[in-house]
Scaffold this motif. Structure first.
Motif, PDB file in Angstrom:
ATOM      1  N   ALA A   1       0.839  -1.201   0.000  1.00 29.59           N
ATOM      2  CA  ALA A   1       0.000   0.000   0.000  1.00 29.59           C
ATOM      3  C   ALA A   1       0.877   1.256   0.000  1.00 29.59           C
ATOM      4  CB  ALA A   1      -0.923  -0.011   1.213  1.00 29.59           C
ATOM      5  N   ARG A   2       1.999   1.177   0.727  1.00 28.61           N
ATOM      6  CA  ARG A   2       2.908   2.318   0.786  1.00 28.61           C
ATOM      7  C   ARG A   2       3.387   2.748  -0.596  1.00 28.61           C
ATOM      8  NH1 ARG A   2       6.444   4.874   4.795  1.00 28.61           N
ATOM      9  NH2 ARG A   2       6.740   6.868   3.776  1.00 28.61           N
ATOM     10  N   ASP A   3       3.550   1.783  -1.510  1.00 27.46           N
ATOM     11  CA  ASP A   3       3.998   2.114  -2.866  1.00 27.46           C
ATOM     12  C   ASP A   3       2.901   2.859  -3.631  1.00 27.46           C
ATOM     13  OD1 ASP A   3       6.586   0.839  -2.649  1.00 27.46           O
ATOM     14  OD2 ASP A   3       5.518  -1.069  -2.700  1.00 27.46           O
TER      15      ASP A   3
ATOM     16  N   ALA B   1       3.764  -3.539   6.876  1.00 25.46           N
ATOM     17  CA  ALA B   1       4.672  -3.271   5.764  1.00 25.46           C
ATOM     18  C   ALA B   1       4.656  -1.789   5.398  1.00 25.46           C
ATOM     19  CB  ALA B   1       4.267  -4.105   4.554  1.00 25.46           C
ATOM     20  N   GLY B   2       5.810  -1.278   4.926  1.00 23.97           N
ATOM     21  CA  GLY B   2       5.877   0.098   4.454  1.00 23.97           C
ATOM     22  C   GLY B   2       5.981   1.122   5.568  1.00 23.97           C
TER      23      GLY B   2
ATOM     24  N   GLY C   1       6.931  -6.417   4.081  1.00 26.33           N
ATOM     25  CA  GLY C   1       6.246  -7.667   4.417  1.00 26.33           C
ATOM     26  C   GLY C   1       6.307  -7.956   5.907  1.00 26.33           C
ATOM     27  N   GLU C   2       6.330  -9.230   6.243  1.00 25.04           N
ATOM     28  CA  GLU C   2       6.333  -9.650   7.644  1.00 25.04           C
ATOM     29  C   GLU C   2       7.622  -9.238   8.333  1.00 25.04           C
ATOM     30  OE1 GLU C   2       3.721 -11.296   9.225  1.00 25.04           O
ATOM     31  OE2 GLU C   2       2.757 -10.660   7.350  1.00 25.04           O
ATOM     32  N   PHE C   3       7.526  -8.928   9.626  1.00 28.53           N
ATOM     33  CA  PHE C   3       8.753  -8.642  10.375  1.00 28.53           C
ATOM     34  C   PHE C   3       8.584  -9.054  11.834  1.00 28.53           C
ATOM     35  CE2 PHE C   3       7.187  -4.862  12.553  1.00 28.53           C
ATOM     36  CZ  PHE C   3       6.131  -4.480  11.733  1.00 28.53           C
TER      37      PHE C   3
END
Lengths: 349, 349
Positions: free
Chosen positions: A19-21, B248-249, B327-329
């Motif tokens: 989504a950030r992109d 994410a992001g 992604g996952e972290f």
């Protein structure tokens, strides 16, 4: 909402898009209607940008007006509702965001500017595209500041940027070896070498898909390379660069874009660098600015540009990575049979 | 020769020191006789610099003249013989090598300059030491350019730099939460909050050795932190910062020095960042410039300074890392019983 769009773009392109992109592309669209500028400002890979814009068009968030990609009233309203703001830029207007100036190399830069006027033009065949002369000189300045110039043995893997020539013109390194597949570049640099008596400069024809010859392995303090940005391309250029280094405390300068490499692939590359036994000492975004190459109308990037506009200024940029060996490291030097120039994220092929 | 010196320093200090580090210290000694400037220019950790200088003194490569550390004729001769050159500096004089200017925040910067005049002084007890107001503002500018300011929920873990206050003064984020152990800082920021009606600013007393409360986990778009640079310190500040991110992001801004952290430890930290599921998007060296703290004469750094000279200007700097989740972290949030302030490389304790 934009998470759904991101997910659709992920499926369409097979590129990890979040989504950030989508947010980044919308932020850029608030301040420019130029496709190439959206790619530069958003720092999202070109095929992902194209796919995001295509989807926003379908949803009536953007419209095409001739060569312009314009946020519609609906698009503006939706973006604002989602808390997405216009892209802002504070890049230093003196060093162009590079952290260093080239004033200390004024005379050499002026000489280099003249010399490079009749350089070989970028070839599609080798995925070439060279940086501005100012960029080349700034690499030399940063290397000097980091202690990677004077008295050093330096190798340049692929030199359409002429960084090997610029390094040699300073007459400060102990030795500069340029390897390239392109005879035109080697011939051009060889001519300047002879005209200027640049004895420290050595030129060798090498195909980086093949393993490096033994006499280049473990022989250098510093390497420079601007890899093709597929994983095999990164192996051919950067892995082999690492294999040329002597031991601990040696450095590499690597260009890496957002245009052709998602942040997820950046992460894979960083994992490789660290696991190979190196540390990343610098990541300076937009350090490298590229002159538009003449063949851009026959690239995938052009094909993906929904409005087929010509670039108006510099748009293709890359981050400069400096890496350094700490202790033991892996010297990878296997043959490569794969296509080093093309994957789902590439756009200059 | 210098490989032997490096090996001796490694044994003495238990810090990974290579010949390249000895070279860096010698390069700096060609251009300055000030201990603190040698530390800044060499980018070698302070205890290693002190040990290298001590050894060079024993070998008669350097001598002490009052508060000056001076290369002897022998030292110069040997360094030149080894192909070691004087340190060169090309740092942009406009942005101070930060890549961005703060011109876009002129009014807020002037306001911030006045506000911070009666800020709480740095305390030894909490390993405090704050950056220049210009540094604080430049962090805000970079964050805005990267899309990490407007409409965002931001947390600051430890705020002697007053970056949380500066962020709130722009009135652009959705929310800014500052957590700190130091009641003086919270009280100071709370006073400004009330005077200026900064409703977006929230202040909470938190000891980062304890796990973060649930209402802070997974709630933020962006974090800022300047960790104590031991491994437990990095966990307390940066690992917990990562645990506050939504998904994410999301992004984090982390300061990391060469003064207290060797390149080998930089690499360990980079490995953690990448393995935790994040990518490093920027590493800008010397972005953060620190005001000298009043207690420096009671630190290990002072004790190790062989000539007991006072710093003449800014010498303690750090690199700014920007990291981003892809992604996952991993969200790490364990209690810490260890000493977060001191290890073999520290010098401000």
């Amino acid at each position: 909402m934009i998470e759904v769009y991101a997910s659709e773009v992920r499926k369409r392109t097979n590129i990890p898009v979040f989504a950030r992109d989508v947010e980044r592309v919308l932020s850029a669209l608030f301040v420019t209607s130029d496709f190439w500028e959206v790619v530069r400002y958003s720092m999202v890979s070109l095929p992902a940008v194209a796919s995001i814009i295509d989807l926003l068009k379908r949803e009536d968030w953007v419209g095409y007006q001739g060569e312009n990609i314009v946020l519609t009233e609906k698009g503006k309203r939706e973006a604002e509702r989602l808390g997405i703001y216009p892209y802002r830029r504070y890049t230093c207007d003196r060093c162009n965001g590079r952290t260093v100036t080239i004033d200390g190399f004024k005379d050499i830069y002026e000489d280099f500017l003249k010399i490079q006027e009749d350089r070989p033009e970028a070839l599609h065949r080798y995925d070439q595209g060279y940086v501005t002369p100012e960029t080349t000189m700034a690499r030399v300045a940063l290397a000097d500041m980091r202690g990677d110039l004077r008295g050093k043995e330096i190798i340049v893997l692929g030199d359409d940027d002429l960084v090997g020539l610029a390094l040699a013109l300073t007459r400060l390194p102990k030795r500069v070896v340029v390897i390239d597949i392109d005879k035109r570049i080697l011939d051009f640099e060889n001519r300047i070498k002879n005209e200027r008596g640049l004895e420290i400069l050595d030129l060798k024809r090498v195909d980086l898909r093949d393993p490096l010859p033994d006499d280049l392995l473990g022989k250098f303090d510093v390497f420079f390379t601007d890899p093709a940005e597929t994983l095999p391309g990164f192996k051919a250029f950067a892995y082999r660069g690492i294999a040329t280094l002597k031991g601990a405390g040696c450095a590499g300068y690597i260009g890496l874009t957002h245009v052709e490499t998602s942040l997820s692939k950046w992460r894979d590359i960083q994992r490789f660098i660290v696991e190979a036994g190196l540390v990343i000492t610098d990541i300076i975004n937009e350090f490298n600015e590229y002159v538009n190459w003449p063949y851009y109308r026959s690239t995938r990037g052009w094909e993906l540009n929904p409005v087929k506009s010509d670039p108006k200024g510099i748009w293709y940029v890359s981050a400069l990575y400096r890496v350094e060996t700490v202790g033991e490291f892996q010297r990878w030097n296997e043959p490569l049979a794969e296509d080093i120039y093309e994957d789902e994220e590439s756009s200059t092929t």
